[in-house]
Write a protein that holds these residues in place. Sequence first.
Motif, PDB file in Angstrom:
ATOM      1  N   GLY A  91       0.710  -1.294  -0.024  1.00 32.57           N
ATOM      2  CA  GLY A  91      -0.054  -0.258   0.186  1.00 32.57           C
ATOM      3  C   GLY A  91       0.933   1.511  -0.061  1.00 32.57           C
ATOM      4  O   GLY A  91       0.305   2.367  -0.503  1.00 32.57           O
ATOM      5  N   MET A  92       1.891   1.291   0.983  1.00 31.73           N
ATOM      6  CA  MET A  92       2.478   2.565   0.690  1.00 31.73           C
ATOM      7  C   MET A  92       3.611   2.516  -0.265  1.00 31.73           C
ATOM      8  O   MET A  92       4.764   3.386  -0.164  1.00 31.73           O
ATOM      9  CB  MET A  92       3.414   2.490   2.306  1.00 31.73           C
ATOM     10  CG  MET A  92       2.419   2.718   3.340  1.00 31.73           C
ATOM     11  SD  MET A  92       3.124   2.449   5.008  1.00 31.73           S
ATOM     12  CE  MET A  92       4.244   4.347   4.980  1.00 31.73           C
ATOM     13  N   ASP A  93       3.787   1.710  -1.282  1.00 35.17           N
ATOM     14  CA  ASP A  93       4.785   1.520  -2.305  1.00 35.17           C
ATOM     15  C   ASP A  93       4.822   2.504  -3.297  1.00 35.17           C
ATOM     16  O   ASP A  93       3.690   2.642  -3.768  1.00 35.17           O
ATOM     17  CB  ASP A  93       4.722   0.057  -2.703  1.00 35.17           C
ATOM     18  CG  ASP A  93       5.951  -0.389  -3.533  1.00 35.17           C
ATOM     19  OD1 ASP A  93       7.071   0.528  -3.704  1.00 35.17           O
ATOM     20  OD2 ASP A  93       6.171  -1.584  -3.692  1.00 35.17           O
ATOM     21  N   LEU A  94       5.739   3.214  -3.691  1.00 36.54           N
ATOM     22  CA  LEU A  94       5.761   3.957  -5.058  1.00 36.54           C
ATOM     23  C   LEU A  94       5.193   3.185  -6.094  1.00 36.54           C
ATOM     24  O   LEU A  94       4.519   3.751  -6.962  1.00 36.54           O
ATOM     25  CB  LEU A  94       7.465   4.184  -5.314  1.00 36.54           C
ATOM     26  CG  LEU A  94       7.708   5.432  -6.253  1.00 36.54           C
ATOM     27  CD1 LEU A  94       7.404   6.828  -5.721  1.00 36.54           C
ATOM     28  CD2 LEU A  94       9.073   5.258  -6.751  1.00 36.54           C
ATOM     29  N   ILE A  95       5.552   2.084  -6.239  1.00 39.50           N
ATOM     30  CA  ILE A  95       5.085   1.213  -7.605  1.00 39.50           C
ATOM     31  C   ILE A  95       3.873   0.463  -7.275  1.00 39.50           C
ATOM     32  O   ILE A  95       3.361  -0.437  -8.137  1.00 39.50           O
ATOM     33  CB  ILE A  95       6.200   0.330  -8.110  1.00 39.50           C
ATOM     34  CG1 ILE A  95       6.605  -0.597  -7.001  1.00 39.50           C
ATOM     35  CG2 ILE A  95       7.474   1.403  -8.556  1.00 39.50           C
ATOM     36  CD1 ILE A  95       7.699  -1.527  -7.730  1.00 39.50           C
ATOM     37  N   ARG A  96       3.014   0.743  -6.217  1.00 40.84           N
ATOM     38  CA  ARG A  96       1.785   0.029  -5.930  1.00 40.84           C
ATOM     39  C   ARG A  96       0.854   0.018  -7.047  1.00 40.84           C
ATOM     40  O   ARG A  96       0.264  -1.307  -7.476  1.00 40.84           O
ATOM     41  CB  ARG A  96       1.161   0.835  -4.753  1.00 40.84           C
ATOM     42  CG  ARG A  96       0.000   0.110  -4.271  1.00 40.84           C
ATOM     43  CD  ARG A  96      -0.802   1.018  -3.477  1.00 40.84           C
ATOM     44  NE  ARG A  96      -1.546   2.182  -4.413  1.00 40.84           N
ATOM     45  CZ  ARG A  96      -1.446   3.546  -3.799  1.00 40.84           C
ATOM     46  NH1 ARG A  96      -1.315   3.585  -2.532  1.00 40.84           N
ATOM     47  NH2 ARG A  96      -1.775   4.523  -4.455  1.00 40.84           N
ATOM     48  N   ASP A  97       0.671   0.982  -7.817  1.00 43.36           N
ATOM     49  CA  ASP A  97      -0.256   0.814  -8.871  1.00 43.36           C
ATOM     50  C   ASP A  97      -0.116   0.263 -10.329  1.00 43.36           C
ATOM     51  O   ASP A  97      -0.762  -0.061 -10.875  1.00 43.36           O
ATOM     52  CB  ASP A  97      -0.894   2.309  -9.168  1.00 43.36           C
ATOM     53  CG  ASP A  97      -1.627   3.020  -7.860  1.00 43.36           C
ATOM     54  OD1 ASP A  97      -2.071   2.279  -6.865  1.00 43.36           O
ATOM     55  OD2 ASP A  97      -1.819   4.194  -7.646  1.00 43.36           O
ATOM     56  N   ASP A  98       1.428   0.173 -10.358  1.00 48.42           N
ATOM     57  CA  ASP A  98       2.032  -0.635 -11.374  1.00 48.42           C
ATOM     58  C   ASP A  98       1.301  -1.996 -11.554  1.00 48.42           C
ATOM     59  O   ASP A  98       0.655  -2.425 -12.497  1.00 48.42           O
ATOM     60  CB  ASP A  98       3.283  -0.741 -11.600  1.00 48.42           C
ATOM     61  CG  ASP A  98       4.069   0.486 -11.777  1.00 48.42           C
ATOM     62  OD1 ASP A  98       3.275   1.779 -11.605  1.00 48.42           O
ATOM     63  OD2 ASP A  98       5.227   0.600 -12.344  1.00 48.42           O
ATOM     64  N   GLY A  99       1.179  -2.754 -10.278  1.00 47.80           N
ATOM     65  CA  GLY A  99       0.781  -4.022 -10.223  1.00 47.80           C
ATOM     66  C   GLY A  99      -0.625  -3.957 -10.232  1.00 47.80           C
ATOM     67  O   GLY A  99      -1.129  -4.968 -10.668  1.00 47.80           O
ATOM     68  N   ILE A 100      -1.391  -3.072  -9.507  1.00 47.57           N
ATOM     69  CA  ILE A 100      -2.965  -3.143  -9.652  1.00 47.57           C
ATOM     70  C   ILE A 100      -3.276  -2.764 -11.066  1.00 47.57           C
ATOM     71  O   ILE A 100      -4.105  -3.607 -11.688  1.00 47.57           O
ATOM     72  CB  ILE A 100      -3.495  -2.072  -8.690  1.00 47.57           C
ATOM     73  CG1 ILE A 100      -3.218  -2.328  -7.095  1.00 47.57           C
ATOM     74  CG2 ILE A 100      -4.772  -1.814  -9.034  1.00 47.57           C
ATOM     75  CD1 ILE A 100      -3.442  -1.180  -6.398  1.00 47.57           C
ATOM     76  N   VAL A 101      -2.658  -2.064 -11.869  1.00 43.36           N
ATOM     77  CA  VAL A 101      -3.124  -1.611 -13.262  1.00 43.36           C
ATOM     78  C   VAL A 101      -2.669  -2.996 -13.991  1.00 43.36           C
ATOM     79  O   VAL A 101      -3.355  -3.374 -15.061  1.00 43.36           O
ATOM     80  CB  VAL A 101      -2.404  -0.558 -14.008  1.00 43.36           C
ATOM     81  CG1 VAL A 101      -2.614  -0.519 -15.396  1.00 43.36           C
ATOM     82  CG2 VAL A 101      -3.054   0.773 -13.345  1.00 43.36           C
ATOM     83  N   TYR A 102      -1.830  -3.765 -13.761  1.00 46.12           N
ATOM     84  CA  TYR A 102      -1.290  -4.869 -14.459  1.00 46.12           C
ATOM     85  C   TYR A 102      -2.307  -6.198 -14.320  1.00 46.12           C
ATOM     86  O   TYR A 102      -2.796  -6.610 -15.158  1.00 46.12           O
ATOM     87  CB  TYR A 102       0.106  -5.256 -14.123  1.00 46.12           C
ATOM     88  CG  TYR A 102       0.381  -6.663 -14.707  1.00 46.12           C
ATOM     89  CD1 TYR A 102       0.913  -6.577 -15.945  1.00 46.12           C
ATOM     90  CD2 TYR A 102       0.817  -7.839 -14.141  1.00 46.12           C
ATOM     91  CE1 TYR A 102       1.098  -7.874 -17.000  1.00 46.12           C
ATOM     92  CE2 TYR A 102       1.025  -8.809 -14.698  1.00 46.12           C
ATOM     93  CZ  TYR A 102       1.254  -9.119 -15.940  1.00 46.12           C
ATOM     94  OH  TYR A 102       1.873 -10.139 -16.643  1.00 46.12           O
ATOM     95  N   SER A 103      -2.812  -6.000 -12.915  1.00 49.86           N
ATOM     96  CA  SER A 103      -3.736  -7.066 -12.710  1.00 49.86           C
ATOM     97  C   SER A 103      -5.149  -6.966 -13.396  1.00 49.86           C
ATOM     98  O   SER A 103      -5.777  -7.797 -13.804  1.00 49.86           O
ATOM     99  CB  SER A 103      -3.956  -7.161 -11.051  1.00 49.86           C
ATOM    100  OG  SER A 103      -2.808  -7.595 -10.450  1.00 49.86           O
ATOM    101  N   TYR A 104      -5.496  -5.404 -13.347  1.00 47.32           N
ATOM    102  CA  TYR A 104      -6.897  -5.308 -13.848  1.00 47.32           C
ATOM    103  C   TYR A 104      -6.659  -5.490 -15.275  1.00 47.32           C
ATOM    104  O   TYR A 104      -7.776  -5.876 -15.881  1.00 47.32           O
ATOM    105  CB  TYR A 104      -7.189  -3.805 -13.589  1.00 47.32           C
ATOM    106  CG  TYR A 104      -7.477  -3.521 -12.181  1.00 47.32           C
ATOM    107  CD1 TYR A 104      -7.622  -4.625 -11.271  1.00 47.32           C
ATOM    108  CD2 TYR A 104      -7.838  -2.174 -11.705  1.00 47.32           C
ATOM    109  CE1 TYR A 104      -7.808  -4.366  -9.756  1.00 47.32           C
ATOM    110  CE2 TYR A 104      -7.957  -2.176 -10.177  1.00 47.32           C
ATOM    111  CZ  TYR A 104      -8.263  -3.001  -9.479  1.00 47.32           C
ATOM    112  OH  TYR A 104      -8.459  -2.963  -7.942  1.00 47.32           O
ATOM    113  N   THR A 105      -5.628  -5.322 -15.957  1.00 46.98           N
ATOM    114  CA  THR A 105      -5.740  -5.351 -17.559  1.00 46.98           C
ATOM    115  C   THR A 105      -5.521  -6.734 -17.851  1.00 46.98           C
ATOM    116  O   THR A 105      -6.354  -7.216 -18.841  1.00 46.98           O
ATOM    117  CB  THR A 105      -4.209  -4.824 -17.833  1.00 46.98           C
ATOM    118  OG1 THR A 105      -4.164  -3.332 -17.563  1.00 46.98           O
ATOM    119  CG2 THR A 105      -4.161  -4.854 -19.557  1.00 46.98           C
ATOM    120  N   LEU A 106      -5.130  -7.588 -17.134  1.00 43.97           N
ATOM    121  CA  LEU A 106      -5.144  -9.296 -17.337  1.00 43.97           C
ATOM    122  C   LEU A 106      -6.643  -9.530 -17.160  1.00 43.97           C
ATOM    123  O   LEU A 106      -7.096 -10.173 -17.943  1.00 43.97           O
ATOM    124  CB  LEU A 106      -3.946  -9.871 -16.329  1.00 43.97           C
ATOM    125  CG  LEU A 106      -2.764 -10.127 -16.926  1.00 43.97           C
ATOM    126  CD1 LEU A 106      -1.942  -9.065 -17.516  1.00 43.97           C
ATOM    127  CD2 LEU A 106      -2.045 -10.994 -16.075  1.00 43.97           C
TER     128      LEU A 106
END
Length: 362
Positions: free
Chosen positions: A286-301
């Motif tokens: 949650g506090m990660d700089l790159i948090r949303d990279d993984g979320i967007v990747y997951s949603y795209t898949l």
Amino acid sequence: MAGHHGQLPRLSRDQIQALSNISAEFQQWLNQNSPGKRPTLGDFTDVEGTRNATIASTSRLVARLGAAEDTMEETSTNITVRDGWISRATITRPSPKANKPAGPLIVLYHSGGFMAGTPESMIAYARGLVRLFGATVICPSYRLSPEHQFPIPIDDAWDTLKWAGENAASLNADPDKGFIVGGVSTGGNFSPVLARRAVEEELCPPLTGHWAGVPVFMRNTTVPEKYEDIWTSWTQNAGAPLINATDAEILFDYYKPDFESPLFNAIVPDGFDVCDLSPAFIMVSGMDLIRDDGIVYSYTLDDAGVPVQLKAYPGVPHSFWAYFPTLNQSRTAMVDIAQGVAWLLKTTVDEKEAADAMLKNY
């Protein structure tokens, strides 16, 4: 978010941003540990110092874990890649004494910001996955930046992944039971990229799944338009613990990736059909700089119909389970890794079994 067609529950923009609110447990840990006693990834402008600190940290981890039980063997091997460079890889698998049939093949890539780290940092995961699944787990090294810039490290990873598949039988692995690629941080970037490359270059045997722990992929120019509104962690968490925005720029300057290349971002829109990717297990902090990279990747898949599991850990920083192992959330994350890999292998493990395997001396 409305309008998606997959199975993954979606978080709103506000819910995603709320993930950065520090957890009570992590805040208590900080209150009890002065800045001098807190883990740090070091000063990234000092490459040698960062590497030495990482090696020392890994040595402490290995000492804490102790020797593997006699039903398991740990060896190393050399893998020659395309230009003659030799990757040193650790191999963890059941020993002959275990008298187990060949199990799944799992290849894991270590963290280190593309410029540090060693395969031994993956030993806790490797041993846990051997205990649970009778797997053969290979953890290869790859060349590091800034001496070796993009795409040399990811090419090294591809060559070692191919080697693992080609040598599965002699490694006492059976890819028909599963062929998984995974990793954390840098390895979390490599894993999806390798999953895509495995499709495009028809890796044989084919991958059956990939695990990406706290992955990095994106710039604001490469975020799918559909998800631009929720991709906020690079600004929201610019001052994040362990790796902040300034640190990231230093690391990118060393690695010099092409952000619009599929060798850095597995979902760049250049004609590749994302629906062909293997199932994915994704973890974000949650506090990660790159948090949303993984979320967007997951949603795209998920939009593309790829089976995907996403675990988001509120209020903790990048790779928290490695740097703050005493947190309950860290123990949960290690159990989640076991259960996520089990899901990729089309099986299940219960929470106690996963904890016993993954947390031994952790």
